[in-house]
Design a protein around this motif. Structure first.
Motif, PDB file in Angstrom:
ATOM      1  N   PHE A 116      44.487  -3.532  89.082  1.00  0.00           N
ATOM      2  CA  PHE A 116      45.736  -3.664  88.946  1.00  0.00           C
ATOM      3  C   PHE A 116      46.564  -2.908  89.723  1.00  0.00           C
ATOM      4  CE2 PHE A 116      47.943  -0.157  86.255  1.00  0.00           C
ATOM      5  CZ  PHE A 116      48.339  -1.197  85.616  1.00  0.00           C
ATOM      6  N   PRO A 175      42.378  -5.506  78.349  1.00  0.00           N
ATOM      7  CA  PRO A 175      41.789  -6.755  79.101  1.00  0.00           C
ATOM      8  C   PRO A 175      42.895  -7.756  78.522  1.00  0.00           C
ATOM      9  CG  PRO A 175      39.874  -5.977  79.015  1.00  0.00           C
ATOM     10  CD  PRO A 175      40.926  -5.262  77.931  1.00  0.00           C
ATOM     11  N   ALA A 176      42.578  -9.129  79.066  1.00  0.00           N
ATOM     12  CA  ALA A 176      43.859 -10.155  78.577  1.00  0.00           C
ATOM     13  C   ALA A 176      43.462 -11.600  78.640  1.00  0.00           C
ATOM     14  CB  ALA A 176      45.423 -10.460  80.068  1.00  0.00           C
ATOM     15  N   ALA A 235      46.153  -0.553  81.071  1.00  0.00           N
ATOM     16  CA  ALA A 235      45.599  -1.655  81.498  1.00  0.00           C
ATOM     17  C   ALA A 235      44.382  -1.783  80.430  1.00  0.00           C
ATOM     18  CB  ALA A 235      44.999  -1.688  82.545  1.00  0.00           C
ATOM     19  N   TRP A 270      47.527  -8.321  80.073  1.00  0.00           N
ATOM     20  CA  TRP A 270      47.117  -7.260  80.321  1.00  0.00           C
ATOM     21  C   TRP A 270      47.912  -5.454  79.950  1.00  0.00           C
ATOM     22  CZ3 TRP A 270      47.174 -10.135  84.641  1.00  0.00           C
ATOM     23  CH2 TRP A 270      45.573 -10.947  84.536  1.00  0.00           C
ATOM     24  N   PRO A 300      38.985  -8.093  82.054  1.00  0.00           N
ATOM     25  CA  PRO A 300      39.776  -6.927  82.619  1.00  0.00           C
ATOM     26  C   PRO A 300      40.237  -7.134  84.226  1.00  0.00           C
ATOM     27  CG  PRO A 300      37.380  -7.063  82.530  1.00  0.00           C
ATOM     28  CD  PRO A 300      38.043  -8.231  82.097  1.00  0.00           C
TER      29      PRO A 300
END
Length: 284
Positions: A165, A188-189, A186, A33, A159
């Motif tokens: 978050f 997406p991951a 921030a 992220w 995300p």
């Protein structure tokens, strides 16, 4: 595990600069992220201290948060082993053995790299757990729930909403700062690493493992944020108990009142200075 990984052009340029400088490199590894830009202020501090900072992204990382949020699919499918091999390839092109600093899953990757004997000194900050690290606190499971709650996320880029978050990263800062950090950092991951870490103790062949007994591991500092929900001190303490079995020097530090955003929020400099002091002692 990927074969013959090659660093991207951006990493090549950073490596070339580091080699040309003749200074000790410091490789910064970000976590899920976030992007390499999360280390920009740290890189400036380490450069001023006489080091050559190298902050390559994970494979296919976009250059900016805007690009990342517009093209989230580029993050999908990246595994711990693939990313560890990627950083191994970057380090392999450096003329001098670097110090390595990692945060979150970057902290796990830093320990993997150190376990391969590639680090002169390692700082693992709020690191994700590896095989053999047993605690799974409720807050860590809740922080990972946006990914782990859907098995299909294993192959997706995921995300975080602002509220997610806020819980996972910015619970220890005020609302205004939390929103500003979400907007600035921030992205997406890949879901895969979270599934790998969550199942590491059930899978003898997991990629989420670190060779903490390798005598070539080098000195290591394991750091945690007291109020971290994602990698609570219980996880970091268990990591330290594993790493202290190494013949090399191992330390642990808990940063009072800090959450998972400790490397990017208003208190980043204190964490950076602790890390720099450790690196200076062991990789001058």
């Amino acid at each position: 595990m990927s074969s013959s990984p090659q660093p991207p052009a951006g990493a090549e340029e950073q490596v070339d600069r580091a080699n040309a400088s003749g200074l000790t490199p410091v490789v910064f590894i970000h976590g899920l992220w976030l992007l390499p830009s999360s280390w920009d202020r740290w890189a400036a501090v380490f450069a001023d201290a006489g080091y050559a900072p190298v902050a390559p992204g994970w494979p296919d990382d976009p250059d900016t948060v805007e690009e990342a949020n517009a093209n989230p699919e580029v993050f999908a499918g990246k595994t711990v082993g693939q990313v560890a091999d990627h950083y191994t390839a970057v380090i392999g092109k450096l003329d001098r053995k670097p110090a390595v600093v990692g945060h979150s899953f970057g902290g796990l990757l830093a320990q993997i790299v150190a376990g391969r004997g590639l680090s002169a000194a390692t700082v693992a900050i709020d690191a994700a757990p590896f095989r053999g690290v047993l605690p799974l606190p409720v807050s860590a499971l809740r922080a990972a729930a946006p990914v782990l709650g859907n098995p299909l996320n294993h192959h997706r880029a995921v995300p975080l909403t602002y509220d997610q978050f806020r819980f996972a990263f910015t619970n220890a800062v005020d609302e205004d700062e939390a929103r500003a950090l979400y907007e600035e950092f921030a992205v997406p991951a890949s879901g895969a690493p979270l599934f790998q870490a969550a199942t590491a103790n059930l899978n003898p062949w997991t990629e989420a493992k670190a060779d903490y007994r390798n005598p070539e591991r080098g000195p290591m500092l394991v750091m945690s944020g007291e109020k971290d929900n994602t990698a609570p001190p219980a996880i970091t303490n268990a990591i330290y108990e594993k790493q202290r079995k190494n013949t090399g020097h191992t330390e642990a530090v808990t940063m009072a009142g800090r959450g998972h955003s400790l490397v990017i929020d208003h208190g980043w400099r204190e964490v950076c200075d602790v890390s720099l002091a450790f690196v200076r002692r062991w990789a001058p």
